[in-house]
Write a protein that holds these residues in place. Structure first.
Motif, short mmCIF file in Angstrom:
data_model
loop_
_atom_site.label_atom_id
_atom_site.label_comp_id
_atom_site.label_asym_id
_atom_site.label_seq_id
_atom_site.Cartn_x
_atom_site.Cartn_y
_atom_site.Cartn_z
N LYS A 250 13.36 67.04 17.08
CA LYS A 250 13.20 65.60 16.85
C LYS A 250 13.79 64.86 18.04
N GLU A 277 5.16 58.97 18.96
CA GLU A 277 4.27 59.26 17.83
C GLU A 277 2.89 59.69 18.32
N TRP A 281 5.54 63.63 18.44
CA TRP A 281 6.97 63.81 18.25
C TRP A 281 7.48 63.06 17.00
N LYS A 282 8.37 63.69 16.27
CA LYS A 282 9.19 62.95 15.29
C LYS A 282 10.37 62.37 16.05
N TRP A 283 10.89 61.24 15.60
CA TRP A 283 11.98 60.60 16.32
C TRP A 283 12.90 59.87 15.36
N ASP A 284 14.09 59.57 15.87
CA ASP A 284 15.08 58.86 15.05
C ASP A 284 15.99 58.06 15.97
#
Length: 294
Positions: A250, A277, A281-284
């Motif tokens: 992530k 996105e 990719w997932k992201w935080d």
């Protein structure tokens, strides 16, 4: 900072970024590409002969590569880039004989490839020793003024993969050749391709900005407190990568170094998440106020 998001693997633009753009191009790989660890380049050496401004053996190797790509990646667009007009026409004739012209394969030389993009590019300049084993060619446009820019255009057309088929090894260039900036750069590029084919992957250039103190950054704090974070990232569009319990990655965005380096707050807070996105990719977010004032 200029964005270059065409290439699924930043290795495809890394050489140009290093030699022409002062490492200022902002790149971002597809998530699937990063996890696959497949090489963005292939290297094939052939024993071609340069005769009458063409290299028949190298042209035959190109046709074999085209057949392989069309068979295994039928959805991909394919472009062949050659060193001169006569080699281009020789390969075009071969493609007609193969009956694959209806696949949309295009053949260009380094003079007319500007503006083209392809999923997979086969680069075959054609230059080689003559029948006596002597390298006497003048390398056409690559030996003339402006050759560096022509080479830059030729090697930056691929979105997914680049196949380099060559009758020359970097060691074949004589000292007199290397006095020419275009030929010296060509030799350096061939060395780069050989290295990438054997050991793929490039590290995203770290952009330093005067006035930012890395030692007390949130990024450093997160790295110290949690081993699941790493700053070995493939793009300046993210600050860190965090490995999740299922082994997936992530992207982590913070409000310190990447924010400081970004061209605008909108780029840091809106464009970067959108790009992540789009590339799978997932992201935080990780915010300084949450970490420093717990």
């Amino acid at each position: 900072m200029k964005g270059h998001y065409r290439s699924t693997d930043p290795a495809l633009i890394h050489f140009s970024n290093s030699h022409f753009y002062e490492n200022l191009l902002e790149t971002l790989p597809d998530y699937a590409t990063v996890r696959s660890k497949h090489a963005a380049f292939t290297w094939e050496k052939v024993e071609g002969i340069w005769e009458n401004q063409i290299n028949r053996l190298e042209a035959e190797a190109v046709l074999e590569k085209v057949k392989d790509v069309v068979l295994n990646y039928p959805q991909d667009t394919v472009g062949v880039v050659t060193g001169n007009y006569f080699q281009m026409e020789l390969i075009r004739e071969g493609l007609w004989s193969l009956g694959v012209q209806d696949k949309g394969i295009k053949v260009r030389n380094i003079e007319n490839v500007q503006g083209d993009e392809f999923d997979q590019v086969i680069l075959s300049l054609g230059y080689a020793p003559n029948r006596e084993g002597r390298l006497v060619t003048n390398f056409g446009l690559l030996g003339k003024s402006g050759a560096e820019n022509r080479l830059n255009v030729a090697i930056s057309r691929a979105r997914k993969k680049m196949h380099v088929i060559s009758s020359l090894e970097p060691i074949d260039f004589r000292p007199s050749h290397l006095q020419n900036p275009g030929l010296s750069l060509l030799r350096t590029f061939l060395l780069f391709v050989q290295g990438q084919a054997k050991s793929p992957g490039v590290q995203a250039p770290e952009v330093q900005r005067v006035g930012f103190e890395v030692d007390w950054s949130l990024k450093k704090r997160l790295l110290k407190q949690d081993a699941s974070f790493t700053d070995s990232v493939p793009s300046s569009v993210m600050d860190l990568i965090q490995q999740e319990s299922d082994g997936q990655w992530k992207a982590i965005l913070t409000d310190d170094q990447r924010f400081f380096n970004a061209s605008s707050a909108k780029a840091a807070m809106t464009y970067h998440p959108i790009l992540l996105e789009q590339k799978g990719w997932k992201w935080d977010w990780k915010w300084s106020r949450e970490e420093f004032f717990k």
